[in-house]
Write an enzyme that holds these catalytic residues in place. Structure first.
Site, PDB file in Angstrom:
ATOM      1  N   ALA A 117       0.852  -1.193   0.000  1.00 55.47           N
ATOM      2  CA  ALA A 117       0.000   0.000   0.000  1.00 55.47           C
ATOM      3  C   ALA A 117       0.880   1.231   0.000  1.00 55.47           C
ATOM      4  O   ALA A 117       1.987   1.212   0.543  1.00 55.47           O
ATOM      5  CB  ALA A 117      -0.920  -0.006   1.227  1.00 55.47           C
ATOM      6  N   ALA A 118       0.398   2.308  -0.618  1.00 53.61           N
ATOM      7  CA  ALA A 118       1.110   3.591  -0.623  1.00 53.61           C
ATOM      8  C   ALA A 118       0.127   4.665  -0.183  1.00 53.61           C
ATOM      9  O   ALA A 118      -0.896   4.868  -0.839  1.00 53.61           O
ATOM     10  CB  ALA A 118       1.670   3.896  -2.010  1.00 53.61           C
ATOM     11  N   ALA A 119       0.426   5.322   0.920  1.00 52.67           N
ATOM     12  CA  ALA A 119      -0.488   6.308   1.489  1.00 52.67           C
ATOM     13  C   ALA A 119       0.131   7.688   1.448  1.00 52.67           C
ATOM     14  O   ALA A 119       1.086   7.938   0.712  1.00 52.67           O
ATOM     15  CB  ALA A 119      -0.849   5.901   2.920  1.00 52.67           C
ATOM     16  N   SER A 120      -0.392   8.607   2.254  1.00 55.12           N
ATOM     17  CA  SER A 120       0.042  10.003   2.175  1.00 55.12           C
ATOM     18  C   SER A 120       1.398  10.226   2.830  1.00 55.12           C
ATOM     19  O   SER A 120       2.160  11.088   2.386  1.00 55.12           O
ATOM     20  CB  SER A 120      -1.000  10.909   2.833  1.00 55.12           C
ATOM     21  OG  SER A 120      -1.219  10.513   4.178  1.00 55.12           O
ATOM     22  N   ASP A 134      -8.443   7.166  12.887  1.00 53.97           N
ATOM     23  CA  ASP A 134      -8.479   7.022  11.431  1.00 53.97           C
ATOM     24  C   ASP A 134      -9.467   5.918  11.066  1.00 53.97           C
ATOM     25  O   ASP A 134      -9.197   4.735  11.277  1.00 53.97           O
ATOM     26  CB  ASP A 134      -7.085   6.679  10.900  1.00 53.97           C
ATOM     27  CG  ASP A 134      -7.033   6.630   9.376  1.00 53.97           C
ATOM     28  OD1 ASP A 134      -8.101   6.729   8.737  1.00 53.97           O
ATOM     29  OD2 ASP A 134      -5.931   6.478   8.821  1.00 53.97           O
ATOM     30  N   GLY A 185       3.605   7.468   4.023  1.00 54.62           N
ATOM     31  CA  GLY A 185       4.572   6.406   3.781  1.00 54.62           C
ATOM     32  C   GLY A 185       3.953   5.259   3.012  1.00 54.62           C
ATOM     33  O   GLY A 185       2.781   5.300   2.653  1.00 54.62           O
ATOM     34  N   GLN A 186       4.754   4.229   2.757  1.00 50.21           N
ATOM     35  CA  GLN A 186       4.266   3.055   2.049  1.00 50.21           C
ATOM     36  C   GLN A 186       4.672   1.804   2.809  1.00 50.21           C
ATOM     37  O   GLN A 186       5.651   1.792   3.552  1.00 50.21           O
ATOM     38  CB  GLN A 186       4.776   3.033   0.610  1.00 50.21           C
ATOM     39  CG  GLN A 186       6.276   3.083   0.430  1.00 50.21           C
ATOM     40  CD  GLN A 186       6.690   3.385  -1.009  1.00 50.21           C
ATOM     41  OE1 GLN A 186       6.183   4.318  -1.633  1.00 50.21           O
ATOM     42  NE2 GLN A 186       7.621   2.592  -1.530  1.00 50.21           N
TER      43      GLN A 186
END
Length: 618
Positions: free
Chosen positions: A301-304, A452, A306-307
């Site tokens: 997964a790649a988020a805002s 979250d 980090g990944q």
């Protein structure tokens, strides 16, 4: 004299002709064109013409460099026992590797679904009950996920949803590169505004039922796409704000903006391997791979911020390594200021949302989320708080492979909450009840909440009937006095007690006491709508009432008449509470909400000092 000039010109043309023929003989591109490869000839000619033009204007100097297409690197890297870090002594193989099975929300299609110019493309999706965004239809109307086969219960007409494949791009880490990125975005948005204005002059303004996009040419669909794609490339605080905007209702943001910002929710671009290694070397030391048997460079997964990458330790444990993008923590302040400038310029945010206060809270939350050591502490705390609850599981932190910008935990699997919607009704009711119970416990028992509500942070393991909980970067505590009054207000909303709702709202800071009757009525009715699931005993069917639509209608009124921003605690708290409700709506769950609330209220002790722990209530 004229004949002499013509002869010289003829000789010059002949000379150029001979040179051109010799170049043609030695040119691989023209040789390929003779064999039918006209596309390469056209592309090469265009490149040369472009460089010639820029040379003439003084912008460049040199020649076109032809690069062969890079061979795709293998994803999973195995490390030898004597490896000192990086990939120097590593071996890799895709044929012998059991590929990781990320959850459905994390899966990335790397072979199709993206255009060559990084534009979003259209993909067939099935929409279920107005909320499903990720359910892909297939021929036998079945779906396979990690942990078992799930029966699909819907078969509605597919609709077109914009999808975007994340691309491998270096994260702009320096202040200059990030400032340049925002400047380029601003220039692109300005040019898009000019285009949209010209279009409206020629064809007239659109009429999207009075939405804001009909008024401002800045808020066009193309500009929204430019904004979303730029945020995905920038990552960091800029993308985080975009993701926060993307969950707003259409009553607050124009539909084209919401549609394009849906791209933002699909994930960020990913770091190239070289930059990823730099972060790992800096945080864990150059010998980081000596602790691993293998490491998968393709992110789960790649988020805002980090990944996440899958790896295996020397003792055979499957782990998840969350690696922070470089420069993100240091750029929070400047990113938020740049985003605020853009939002102010576009007039995208209604005044009733109090952007300055929202940015202040976002700055504090992002600073906490960027500290992975703090997140590790949060995760360990939740592990202790829920140790006696078999229905919840918090993965363990691997301390010796964790630092401030790298967090390593035990890898857990399961079905994201939105995919539980395809399981049977009994399972959906069970999961919905447990999610709501967890939310109430976090606030009124622990006074410590993971705020979250991303559905992929809750992974359901059907075999053990356990909900695996991940991602505790947004966890925070709440003062005892605030929690006392908030529980009183929730009970007042559940019991339709108008006077108590107003009194508690003033004590908590939602109201000043000077509001108009219109504002008071909208505020109280919004409280009653939220309290509806808790108002009567027995199971509440979250499919029976459109709570979100009712809140949106009342919210539009409150935005116009609000005199004060909500208290700081409310931003994260209401994000989590609304997420719990949306999850239950998504699941179509029937939940005994009032019983869950009364159980919490029965054992709650009001007025205790801040140092007392209420965790023993479980």
């Amino acid at each position: 004299m004229t004949m002499s000039s013509l002869n010289q010109l003829g000789r010059l043309v002949n000379g150029f002709s001979l040179v051109a023929k010799e170049i043609a003989k030695r040119s691989r591109t023209i040789e390929n064109a003779k064999n039918g490869d006209l596309e390469t000839l056209i592309a090469s000619s265009f490149k040369n013409a472009l460089v010639s033009f820029t040379d003439l204007t003084g912008l460049t100097k040199g020649k076109v460099h032809e690069f062969s297409k890079p061979r795709p690197k293998e994803s999973v890297v195995y490390f030898n026992s004597n490896n000192n870090g990086g990939e120097d002594n590593a071996s890799s193989s895709l044929d012998d590797v059991a590929r990781p099975s990320p959850t459905l929300d994390e899966q990335i299609n790397y072979d199709k679904g993206v255009s060559s110019n990084d534009e979003p493309v259209l993909e067939e999706k099935v929409v279920n009950d107005g909320l499903e965004r990720e359910c892909e239809s297939n021929s036998d109307n079945r779906r396979h996920v990690e942990g078992g086969e799930v029966a699909s219960t819907v078969a509605e007409a597919p609709v077109a949803v914009k999808r975007r494949r994340p691309r491998e791009r270096k994260v702009p880490a320096s202040p200059f590169s990030r400032a340049f990125g925002f400047a380029a975005l601003g220039a692109g948005l300005a040019w898009g505004t000019v285009q949209e204005s010209a279009k409206r002059l020629v064809y007239g303004s659109p009429n999207p039922n009075g939405k804001q996009s009909a008024v401002s040419p800045f808020l066009s669909g193309k500009n929204a796409e430019r904004l979303a794609l730029a945020l995905c490339r920038m990552r960091g605080a800029a993308l985080k704000v975009g993701q926060m905007l993307s969950i707003q209702d259409e009553s607050l943001l124009p539909a084209p903006i919401l549609a394009a910002l849906d791209i933002v929710r699909q994930g960020a671009d990913v770091m190239p391997r070289s930059q990823l290694n730099q972060v790992l070397d800096a945080e864990l030391g150059p010998g980081w791979s000596s602790k691993l048997t293998s490491f998968d460079y393709e992110p789960m997964a790649a988020a805002s911020i980090g990944q996440v990458h899958r790896a295996v330790t020397k003792d055979g444990m499957d782990i998840a390594m969350k690696i922070q993008y470089p420069g993100v923590a240091d750029s929070i302040e400047s990113d938020l200021e740049n985003v605020k400038l853009l939002l102010d310029y576009t007039n995208l945010i209604p005044k009733g949302l109090y952007l300055d206060r929202a940015m202040k809270v976002a700055r504090e939350e992002l600073s906490r989320e960027c500290d992975y050591q703090s997140e590790a502490s949060n995760q360990k705390r939740f592990c202790d708080l829920l140790s006696s609850r078999a229905e919840f599981y918090v993965p363990h932190v691997v301390d010796d492979i964790s630092r401030k910008r790298v967090l390593t935990t035990e890898l857990v699997s399961g079905v994201p909450i939105d995919k539980v919607a395809f399981l049977n009704q009994g399972t959906r009711n069970y999961v919905g009840a447990k999610l709501l119970q967890l939310t109430l416990m976090e606030l009124f028992v622990f006074r410590f909440m993971q705020t979250d509500p991303n559905w992929s942070n809750f992974l359901y393991d059907e075999a053990t009937k356990t909900i695996n909980l991940i991602d505790f970067g947004a966890a925070r505590g709440y003062p005892k006095r605030f929690v006392d009054d908030y529980l009183r207000m929730v009970m007042a909303c559940a019991n339709n007690d108008r006077e108590a709702v107003i009194e508690m709202s003033q004590r908590l800071g939602f109201l000043t006491g000077m509001e108009s009757e219109v504002m008071l009525e909208a505020h109280v009715q919004a409280g009653f709508v939220v309290g509806l699931p808790f108002s009567k005993p027995g199971g509440y069917d979250f499919r029976s009432n459109n709570i979100t639509q009712s809140i949106s209608n009342l919210g539009a009124t409150m935005l116009r008449h609000r005199l004060t921003p909500p208290p700081d605690e409310a931003y994260s708290l209401h994000r989590k509470l609304s997420g719990a409700f949306l999850a239950c709506i998504k699941l179509g769950a029937v939940v005994p909400c009032r019983e869950l609330l009364l159980e919490i209220h029965k054992d709650y002790h009001f007025g205790e000092d801040e140092t007392s722990s209420s965790a023993s209530v479980i």
